[in-house]
Design a protein around this motif. Structure first.
Motif, PDB file in Angstrom:
ATOM      1  N   ILE A 186      14.913   9.198   4.283  1.00 55.07           N
ATOM      2  CA  ILE A 186      13.607   9.351   3.647  1.00 55.07           C
ATOM      3  C   ILE A 186      13.416   8.390   2.480  1.00 55.07           C
ATOM      4  O   ILE A 186      14.348   8.101   1.739  1.00 55.07           O
ATOM      5  CB  ILE A 186      13.391  10.807   3.190  1.00 55.07           C
ATOM      6  N   TYR A 187      12.212   7.892   2.357  1.00 53.95           N
ATOM      7  CA  TYR A 187      11.791   7.154   1.171  1.00 53.95           C
ATOM      8  C   TYR A 187      11.049   8.132   0.283  1.00 53.95           C
ATOM      9  O   TYR A 187      10.122   8.821   0.717  1.00 53.95           O
ATOM     10  CB  TYR A 187      10.866   5.984   1.543  1.00 53.95           C
ATOM     11  N   ILE A 188      11.468   8.200  -0.972  1.00 54.74           N
ATOM     12  CA  ILE A 188      10.774   9.005  -1.982  1.00 54.74           C
ATOM     13  C   ILE A 188      10.415   8.045  -3.107  1.00 54.74           C
ATOM     14  O   ILE A 188      11.283   7.357  -3.655  1.00 54.74           O
ATOM     15  CB  ILE A 188      11.657  10.151  -2.516  1.00 54.74           C
ATOM     16  N   ALA A 189       9.149   7.971  -3.454  1.00 60.57           N
ATOM     17  CA  ALA A 189       8.668   7.021  -4.461  1.00 60.57           C
ATOM     18  C   ALA A 189       9.190   7.374  -5.849  1.00 60.57           C
ATOM     19  O   ALA A 189       9.317   8.549  -6.193  1.00 60.57           O
ATOM     20  CB  ALA A 189       7.141   7.010  -4.472  1.00 60.57           C
ATOM     21  N   PRO A 190       9.462   6.357  -6.671  1.00 61.24           N
ATOM     22  CA  PRO A 190       9.852   6.614  -8.055  1.00 61.24           C
ATOM     23  C   PRO A 190       8.810   7.460  -8.800  1.00 61.24           C
ATOM     24  O   PRO A 190       9.163   8.278  -9.641  1.00 61.24           O
ATOM     25  CB  PRO A 190       9.967   5.215  -8.670  1.00 61.24           C
ATOM     26  N   THR A 191       7.542   7.282  -8.460  1.00 63.23           N
ATOM     27  CA  THR A 191       6.509   8.082  -9.127  1.00 63.23           C
ATOM     28  C   THR A 191       6.654   9.570  -8.797  1.00 63.23           C
ATOM     29  O   THR A 191       6.327  10.423  -9.624  1.00 63.23           O
ATOM     30  CB  THR A 191       5.096   7.598  -8.729  1.00 63.23           C
ATOM     31  N   ASP A 192       7.159   9.891  -7.598  1.00 60.60           N
ATOM     32  CA  ASP A 192       7.416  11.297  -7.254  1.00 60.60           C
ATOM     33  C   ASP A 192       8.525  11.870  -8.131  1.00 60.60           C
ATOM     34  O   ASP A 192       8.446  13.017  -8.585  1.00 60.60           O
ATOM     35  CB  ASP A 192       7.799  11.452  -5.781  1.00 60.60           C
ATOM     36  N   ASN A 233       9.893   2.367   4.648  1.00 62.08           N
ATOM     37  CA  ASN A 233       9.684   3.194   5.851  1.00 62.08           C
ATOM     38  C   ASN A 233       8.784   2.566   6.906  1.00 62.08           C
ATOM     39  O   ASN A 233       7.931   3.233   7.478  1.00 62.08           O
ATOM     40  CB  ASN A 233       9.140   4.563   5.454  1.00 62.08           C
ATOM     41  N   GLY A 234       8.948   1.275   7.142  1.00 62.20           N
ATOM     42  CA  GLY A 234       8.200   0.626   8.204  1.00 62.20           C
ATOM     43  C   GLY A 234       6.734   0.378   7.879  1.00 62.20           C
ATOM     44  O   GLY A 234       5.948   0.090   8.770  1.00 62.20           O
ATOM     45  N   THR A 235       6.350   0.466   6.620  1.00 63.87           N
ATOM     46  CA  THR A 235       4.964   0.212   6.221  1.00 63.87           C
ATOM     47  C   THR A 235       4.859  -1.203   5.653  1.00 63.87           C
ATOM     48  O   THR A 235       5.838  -1.942   5.632  1.00 63.87           O
ATOM     49  CB  THR A 235       4.516   1.211   5.128  1.00 63.87           C
ATOM     50  N   ALA A 236       3.697  -1.560   5.150  1.00 67.04           N
ATOM     51  CA  ALA A 236       3.517  -2.848   4.484  1.00 67.04           C
ATOM     52  C   ALA A 236       3.651  -2.706   2.969  1.00 67.04           C
ATOM     53  O   ALA A 236       3.470  -3.667   2.224  1.00 67.04           O
ATOM     54  CB  ALA A 236       2.141  -3.425   4.837  1.00 67.04           C
ATOM     55  N   PHE A 237       3.980  -1.509   2.497  1.00 64.37           N
ATOM     56  CA  PHE A 237       4.056  -1.216   1.070  1.00 64.37           C
ATOM     57  C   PHE A 237       5.437  -1.562   0.521  1.00 64.37           C
ATOM     58  O   PHE A 237       6.449  -1.126   1.061  1.00 64.37           O
ATOM     59  CB  PHE A 237       3.754   0.268   0.833  1.00 64.37           C
ATOM     60  N   PHE A 251      14.918   2.920   0.645  1.00 65.18           N
ATOM     61  CA  PHE A 251      13.634   2.479   1.171  1.00 65.18           C
ATOM     62  C   PHE A 251      13.284   3.135   2.490  1.00 65.18           C
ATOM     63  O   PHE A 251      12.289   2.809   3.113  1.00 65.18           O
ATOM     64  CB  PHE A 251      13.640   0.954   1.327  1.00 65.18           C
ATOM     65  N   GLY A 252      14.096   4.073   2.937  1.00 66.27           N
ATOM     66  CA  GLY A 252      13.849   4.746   4.210  1.00 66.27           C
ATOM     67  C   GLY A 252      14.472   3.991   5.366  1.00 66.27           C
ATOM     68  O   GLY A 252      15.164   2.999   5.182  1.00 66.27           O
ATOM     69  N   ALA A 253      14.219   4.492   6.544  1.00 69.56           N
ATOM     70  CA  ALA A 253      14.845   3.918   7.746  1.00 69.56           C
ATOM     71  C   ALA A 253      13.805   3.339   8.688  1.00 69.56           C
ATOM     72  O   ALA A 253      13.772   3.653   9.867  1.00 69.56           O
ATOM     73  CB  ALA A 253      15.676   4.983   8.455  1.00 69.56           C
ATOM     74  N   GLY A 254      12.911   2.532   8.155  1.00 70.39           N
ATOM     75  CA  GLY A 254      11.936   1.843   8.995  1.00 70.39           C
ATOM     76  C   GLY A 254      10.976   2.749   9.737  1.00 70.39           C
ATOM     77  O   GLY A 254      10.490   2.407  10.796  1.00 70.39           O
ATOM     78  N   GLY A 255      10.721   3.924   9.199  1.00 77.10           N
ATOM     79  CA  GLY A 255       9.772   4.837   9.824  1.00 77.10           C
ATOM     80  C   GLY A 255      10.380   5.763  10.857  1.00 77.10           C
ATOM     81  O   GLY A 255       9.671   6.559  11.464  1.00 77.10           O
ATOM     82  N   SER A 256      11.690   5.694  11.061  1.00 75.50           N
ATOM     83  CA  SER A 256      12.328   6.536  12.080  1.00 75.50           C
ATOM     84  C   SER A 256      12.445   7.992  11.655  1.00 75.50           C
ATOM     85  O   SER A 256      12.636   8.865  12.488  1.00 75.50           O
ATOM     86  CB  SER A 256      13.724   6.002  12.402  1.00 75.50           C
TER      87      SER A 256
END
Length: 161
Positions: free
Chosen positions: A102-108, A141-145, A93-98
């Protein structure tokens, strides 16, 4: 293939890739090579497609600089091959935007694998993620998603009915 993979690659070369049923590569390691590529070049599906190709195409690695492992690997064994049926690709899920992980979406990943130039027989065996307790419950990655890796990967690999 030098960013964090030398130690394990040495084992593949020394004992033969047929010794191992599965080879998992964690794309989410801190400051991973694919993280740097995606941040500098963009286009995650293209970078993932190149990643899969690079690991499932035999490659040469110079093991002369890793003598501390205590594994003697003669130069004729410096070619490593991982079959697509062995390869598992790890996500997070990434590191909170740091930016460290990296977050890479399953759709990617789906877009990368469904491209015209990567036949299904060259797809990795599957994907995994860290960690199950966070799936669908934690912003990436620190988003609301929020995302669900389990259902996203199932949409690609059809492992559940």
């Amino acid at each position: 293939h030098y960013a964090g993979s030398n130690g394990y690659t040495a084992l593949l070369a020394k004992y033969g890739s047929d010794t191992f049923d599965l080879v998992s590569v964690q794309l989410y390691e801190t400051w991973s090579y694919i993280n740097c590529k995606i941040r500098s070049l963009g286009n995650p599906p293209k970078q993932l497609r190149e990643f899969v190709r690079s690991y499932t195409t035999p490659f040469w690695m110079d093991f002369s600089n890793i003598t501390k492992l205590g594994i003697d690997i003669p130069p004729e064994d410096w070619h490593v091959h991982i079959s697509p049926s062995q390869l598992l690709v790890g996500f997070s899920f990434g590191a909170g935007g740091s930016g460290k992980s990296i977050y890479i979406a399953p759709t990617d990943l789906g877009e990368a694998l469904h491209g015209d130039d990567l036949p299904k027989e060259n797809w990795p065996r599957g994907a995994f993620f860290w960690n199950l307790d966070l799936d669908g419950n934690r912003p990436v990655n620190g988003t609301a998603f929020n995302t669900s890796f389990a259902s996203g990967f199932n949409d690609i690999f059809h492992t559940r009915v």
